[in-house]
Motif scaffolding. Structure first.
Motif, PDB file in Angstrom:
ATOM      1  N   LEU A 130      43.430  10.589 -16.355  1.00 34.00           N
ATOM      2  CA  LEU A 130      43.726  10.266 -15.233  1.00 34.00           C
ATOM      3  C   LEU A 130      42.106  11.028 -14.513  1.00 34.00           C
ATOM      4  O   LEU A 130      41.837  10.264 -13.042  1.00 34.00           O
ATOM      5  CB  LEU A 130      44.578  10.681 -14.566  1.00 34.00           C
ATOM      6  CG  LEU A 130      44.935   9.790 -13.002  1.00 34.00           C
ATOM      7  CD1 LEU A 130      44.846   8.856 -12.988  1.00 34.00           C
ATOM      8  CD2 LEU A 130      46.771  10.771 -12.516  1.00 34.00           C
ATOM      9  N   ASP A 131      41.631  11.822 -14.864  1.00 38.23           N
ATOM     10  CA  ASP A 131      40.520  12.837 -14.342  1.00 38.23           C
ATOM     11  C   ASP A 131      39.360  12.920 -14.879  1.00 38.23           C
ATOM     12  O   ASP A 131      39.367  12.956 -15.900  1.00 38.23           O
ATOM     13  CB  ASP A 131      41.301  14.272 -14.167  1.00 38.23           C
ATOM     14  CG  ASP A 131      42.341  15.153 -13.404  1.00 38.23           C
ATOM     15  OD1 ASP A 131      42.827  14.120 -12.183  1.00 38.23           O
ATOM     16  OD2 ASP A 131      43.407  15.444 -13.381  1.00 38.23           O
ATOM     17  N   GLY A 132      38.409  12.160 -14.382  1.00 39.08           N
ATOM     18  CA  GLY A 132      37.312  11.816 -15.348  1.00 39.08           C
ATOM     19  C   GLY A 132      37.281  10.452 -15.573  1.00 39.08           C
ATOM     20  O   GLY A 132      36.283   9.567 -16.044  1.00 39.08           O
ATOM     21  N   GLY A 133      38.320   9.905 -16.308  1.00 34.80           N
ATOM     22  CA  GLY A 133      38.758   8.403 -17.006  1.00 34.80           C
ATOM     23  C   GLY A 133      38.314   8.750 -18.899  1.00 34.80           C
ATOM     24  O   GLY A 133      38.068   7.742 -19.132  1.00 34.80           O
ATOM     25  N   GLY A 134      37.843   9.465 -19.106  1.00 38.30           N
ATOM     26  CA  GLY A 134      38.230   9.481 -20.429  1.00 38.30           C
ATOM     27  C   GLY A 134      39.184   9.123 -21.614  1.00 38.30           C
ATOM     28  O   GLY A 134      39.998   9.628 -20.938  1.00 38.30           O
ATOM     29  N   VAL A 135      38.271   8.132 -22.610  1.00 42.90           N
ATOM     30  CA  VAL A 135      39.075   7.799 -23.302  1.00 42.90           C
ATOM     31  C   VAL A 135      39.911   9.182 -24.061  1.00 42.90           C
ATOM     32  O   VAL A 135      39.491   9.821 -24.813  1.00 42.90           O
ATOM     33  CB  VAL A 135      38.664   7.285 -24.611  1.00 42.90           C
ATOM     34  CG1 VAL A 135      39.762   6.268 -25.345  1.00 42.90           C
ATOM     35  CG2 VAL A 135      38.573   6.282 -23.954  1.00 42.90           C
ATOM     36  N   LEU A 136      41.639   9.172 -24.313  1.00 44.60           N
ATOM     37  CA  LEU A 136      42.218   9.628 -24.968  1.00 44.60           C
ATOM     38  C   LEU A 136      42.461   9.867 -26.800  1.00 44.60           C
ATOM     39  O   LEU A 136      42.358   9.764 -27.278  1.00 44.60           O
ATOM     40  CB  LEU A 136      43.311  10.364 -24.524  1.00 44.60           C
ATOM     41  CG  LEU A 136      42.990  11.420 -22.976  1.00 44.60           C
ATOM     42  CD1 LEU A 136      43.929  11.273 -21.877  1.00 44.60           C
ATOM     43  CD2 LEU A 136      42.265  12.413 -22.991  1.00 44.60           C
ATOM     44  N   VAL A 137      43.100   7.807 -26.517  1.00 43.05           N
ATOM     45  CA  VAL A 137      43.645   7.478 -27.200  1.00 43.05           C
ATOM     46  C   VAL A 137      42.859   5.960 -26.987  1.00 43.05           C
ATOM     47  O   VAL A 137      43.396   5.765 -26.003  1.00 43.05           O
ATOM     48  CB  VAL A 137      44.981   8.065 -28.425  1.00 43.05           C
ATOM     49  CG1 VAL A 137      45.887   7.329 -26.789  1.00 43.05           C
ATOM     50  CG2 VAL A 137      45.388   7.521 -29.481  1.00 43.05           C
ATOM     51  N   GLN A 138      43.343   5.036 -28.269  1.00 39.88           N
ATOM     52  CA  GLN A 138      43.435   3.760 -28.274  1.00 39.88           C
ATOM     53  C   GLN A 138      43.986   3.005 -29.531  1.00 39.88           C
ATOM     54  O   GLN A 138      43.839   3.899 -30.364  1.00 39.88           O
ATOM     55  CB  GLN A 138      42.100   2.775 -28.368  1.00 39.88           C
ATOM     56  CG  GLN A 138      40.551   3.704 -29.378  1.00 39.88           C
ATOM     57  CD  GLN A 138      40.024   2.917 -28.807  1.00 39.88           C
ATOM     58  OE1 GLN A 138      39.111   2.971 -27.704  1.00 39.88           O
ATOM     59  NE2 GLN A 138      39.084   2.342 -30.239  1.00 39.88           N
ATOM     60  N   THR A 139      44.316   2.275 -29.507  1.00 40.80           N
ATOM     61  CA  THR A 139      44.808   1.311 -30.586  1.00 40.80           C
ATOM     62  C   THR A 139      43.970   0.270 -30.991  1.00 40.80           C
ATOM     63  O   THR A 139      43.066   0.417 -30.570  1.00 40.80           O
ATOM     64  CB  THR A 139      45.866   0.478 -30.100  1.00 40.80           C
ATOM     65  OG1 THR A 139      45.825  -0.470 -29.272  1.00 40.80           O
ATOM     66  CG2 THR A 139      47.227   1.054 -29.631  1.00 40.80           C
TER      67      THR A 139
END
Length: 188
Positions: A130-139
Motif C-alpha cells: 500500500l505504501d509505494g506500490g511495490g509488487v509483493l507477490v503475483q500469480t
C-alpha cells in the motif's frame, strides 16, 4: 523479479515486510476481442471467519457495497496501473475475527448471453505494498484450466498467527455466483 505463484502456493507478506501497513490487490484480465465478457467481469471480496464463511453480508465488498462494514477493505473505484480492478486492505484495521479475505471474479451476466471464464486469455492477481506500490507477490495465469466456470476464487490474503500471508487459489465455480454464495454463506 517477483516469482509468480502457481495455484495452491502461498507466500508471506509481513515476514519479509515487517512494517507492512496494508496491501492493494490487483486483478488483471484479458478477454481478447470479447468485449461483452470483459464488461461483465465483476470483482467481489469476502471477509471470512475461521470456518471460511463471510462474517455477514456486510463483509462482502462488490459494486453495490464498495467498503466492508469494518472499513478495513475497499474496492477502488479507479484501478491504478495495468490492473482492471483493485481493492485496498488496511491490515491493522481488519477485525481479529477475520481469518481470510477472499478475492473472487465472476461473470455478471444480465442480458449479455452465456459467457464463461474459459473464454479468458489471461487472468492474474498481484499484491502490492500500500505504501509505494511495490509488487509483493503475483500469480501465474489463473485462467488456465477454466472452462465453463462463471466465477473463480482467485486468491486470499489470510492470517496465520501474527503473520499475514497470501495464497493463490484459482478455484472455479461452474455454478457461478450461486456457488460462491453457498460456499461462503452469503445472500446476494
Amino acid at each position: 523479479m517477483v516469482t509468480a505463484l502457481p495455484k495452491g502456493a502461498n507466500a508471506s507478506l509481513t515476514k519479509e515486510n515487517p512494517g507492512l501497513r496494508g496491501v492493494v490487490v490487483g486483478v488483471d484480465w484479458d478477454a481478447g476481442p470479447e468485449r461483452v465478457l470483459a464488461d461483465a467481469l465483476t470483482l467481489m471480496t469476502i471477509l471470512c471467519d475461521q470456518r471460511g464463511k463471510a462474517l455477514s453480508d456486510d463483509h462482502v465488498v462488490y459494486f453495490n457495497q464498495l467498503v466492508s462494514a469494518d472499513l478495513s477493505t475497499a474496492q477502488l473505484q479507479e484501478a491504478l496501473g495495468d490492473d482492471d480492478e483493485q481493492l485496498e486492505i488496511e491490515l491493522g484495521a481488519v477485525p481479529p475475527e477475520v481469518d481470510r479475505i477472499v478475492v473472487v471474479v465472476y461473470v455478471n451476466e444480465g442480458v449479455t448471453g452465456r459467457r464463461t471464464l474459459g473464454q479468458l486469455r489471461r487472468c492474474t492477481l498481484r499484491v502490492l505494498n500500500l505504501d509505494g506500490g511495490g509488487v509483493l507477490v503475483q500469480t501465474v495465469d489463473l485462467a488456465a484450466g477454466l472452462d465453463s466456470e462463471t466465477a473463480v476464487a482467485l486468491g486470499q490474503v489470510y492470517r496465520r498467527d501474527e503473520e499475514w500471508k497470501f495464497k493463490a487459489l484459482g478455484a472455479g465455480y461452474s455454478t457461478g455466483l450461486a456457488g460462491v454464495a453457498k460456499d461462503f454463506g452469503v445472500s446476494l
